[in-house]
Design a protein around this motif. Structure first.
Motif, PDB file in Angstrom:
ATOM      1  N   ASP A  83       0.805  -1.223   0.000  1.00 40.87           N
ATOM      2  CA  ASP A  83       0.000   0.000   0.000  1.00 40.87           C
ATOM      3  C   ASP A  83       0.837   1.273   0.000  1.00 40.87           C
ATOM      4  N   ARG A  84       2.009   1.210   0.672  1.00 45.74           N
ATOM      5  CA  ARG A  84       2.797   2.442   0.796  1.00 45.74           C
ATOM      6  C   ARG A  84       4.293   2.147   0.921  1.00 45.74           C
ATOM      7  N   THR A  92       1.677   7.964  -2.406  1.00 44.73           N
ATOM      8  CA  THR A  92       2.125   6.584  -2.537  1.00 44.73           C
ATOM      9  C   THR A  92       2.223   6.170  -4.000  1.00 44.73           C
ATOM     10  N   PRO A  94       1.587   2.909  -6.114  1.00 44.58           N
ATOM     11  CA  PRO A  94       1.006   1.564  -6.016  1.00 44.58           C
ATOM     12  C   PRO A  94       2.015   0.505  -6.457  1.00 44.58           C
TER      13      PRO A  94
END
Length: 376
Positions: A83-84, A92, A94
């Motif tokens: 996710d991050r 972020t 992906p």
């Protein structure tokens, strides 16, 4: 799936990574969303513009360039997960899996693999320990010899040995007595023949040792085998394969043979001279010998707990017909003349399906290891 291709790096094989990564990226299925992260020679990470991806896809001969926009410098988040894991300017990126097309130091030696483990994301290729061991030629030889796999006779020399002239003289005497000229001298942890030299006499041996120490603090002096150079591609995961996923089955492709037209298969022959060597797939060997190479390659892959992919390189002594395992590359080249994808393709696994194969194995390995207990 969001696939992040990482390339460049601080190693002496930076330019080769740009070529390899471009080829890999062109062959990743367009159903995947591809993000490009480039690492400069100084070690900084930058997100690349989507136009670079399109440029590479539209030109089969194009090579990646690196844009170093300060606003696109990448931050890596320990424990960030898919996710991050990576962030740019607080946003972020992906990422479901990383395809690190990085060769040599800081890319193939376990350092970045350890980072991916800490970040908690799947990545293509061998895990941290396997990458570190295979990058160190001395440790690789020791592990292979313990597994009963023949390796080229040699001596390891450390930089500290240079500080004691009596010890250094003893090493030179030992090398001449046990190995004899000619000898190969090479860094323990460098790739693409960087720092490698062929020494025909004592004067050349001293020069070759000094050159190798420019690249590493530990070097190998090996018997120069009058050899045919044979390579074998291997994929799979011998640690977790249970018969359910073909991409985890340990499979050998080839082998192929390299017939160098230079004194040996050096950097120029590998990458700069389009006529530097003849590539023969399959190698010009009888089928029982080809099967012996495949069997040894899979045995080495399993003995060192490798996973994903590797190219296993052998010498076959022209004088004795004895076979030696020379070295293992856990992220082999993917250039137009690279043997790894060519051998896979010759065996029916074309470049595009190969990248999908490797991505699936990476995700499966990640999911399997995350099921393991890490605390009470």
């Amino acid at each position: 799936m969001n696939v992040t291709v990482i390339y460049g790096g601080k190693s002496g094989e930076h330019e080769i990574s740009l070529v390899s990564a471009a080829a890999v990226t062109r062959n990743i299925h367009k159903n995947h969303n591809i993000t490009l992260i480039a690492i400069t020679k100084s070690g900084k990470w930058f997100l690349q513009d989507s136009r670079e991806l399109e440029r590479i896809r539209q030109d089969s001969k194009a090579v990646f360039t690196i844009s170093e926009e300060a606003s696109k410098e990448v931050t890596v988040i320990p424990g960030g997960g898919t996710d991050r894991a990576f962030m740019v300017n607080g946003k972020t990126i992906p990422c479901d899996v990383v395809f690190p097309v990085l060769h040599g130091t800081y890319g193939e030696d376990g350092t970045i693999q350890g980072l991916f483990e800490m970040v908690n994301i799947p990545y293509v290729g061998c895990h941290t320990l396997a990458s570190a061991i295979t990058m160190d030629k001395e440790k690789t030889k020791s592990a292979l010899a313990q597994a009963g796999i023949p390796v080229v006779p040699g001596l390891c020399v450390r930089r500290s040995d240079l500080a004691d002239w009596q010890r250094y003289d003893q090493i030179l005497e030992q090398a001449q007595k046990e190995l004899g000229f000619p000898m190969f001298v090479k860094p323990c942890s460098a790739g693409s023949s960087d720092g490698a030299s062929l020494a025909q006499d004592l004067q050349h041996l001293n020069g070759a040792i000094m050159e190798a120490f420019n690249w590493d603090d530990k070097i190998l002096i090996e018997k120069a085998v009058n050899a045919r150079e044979v390579e074998c591609s291997v994929t799979g995961n011998p640690t977790t394969y249970d018969g359910s996923n073909d991409f985890e089955k340990v499979t050998a492709y080839g082998p192929g043979e390299i017939a160098p037209k230079h004194q040996f298969y050096d950097y120029d022959a590998k990458y700069n001279d389009p006529d530097g060597a003849d590539l023969l797939i399959p190698a010009d060997l009888p089928e029982p010998r080809l099967e012996e190479v495949r069997t040894l390659a899979k045995k080495a892959f399993t003995a060192l707990d490798l996973s994903g992919l590797s190219r296993v390189d052998f010498f076959i002594d022209k004088d004795t017909d004895k076979i030696y395992l020379n070295e293992i590359n856990t992220m082999p080249g993917f250039t137009q003349i690279s043997m790894f994808p060519k051998m896979c393709a010759k065996s029916g696994l074309e470049f595009g399906p190969l990248t999908e194969f490797l991505i699936k194995e990476a995700v499966a390995r990640f999911n399997a290891t995350r099921k393991l207990q890490t605390s009470r």
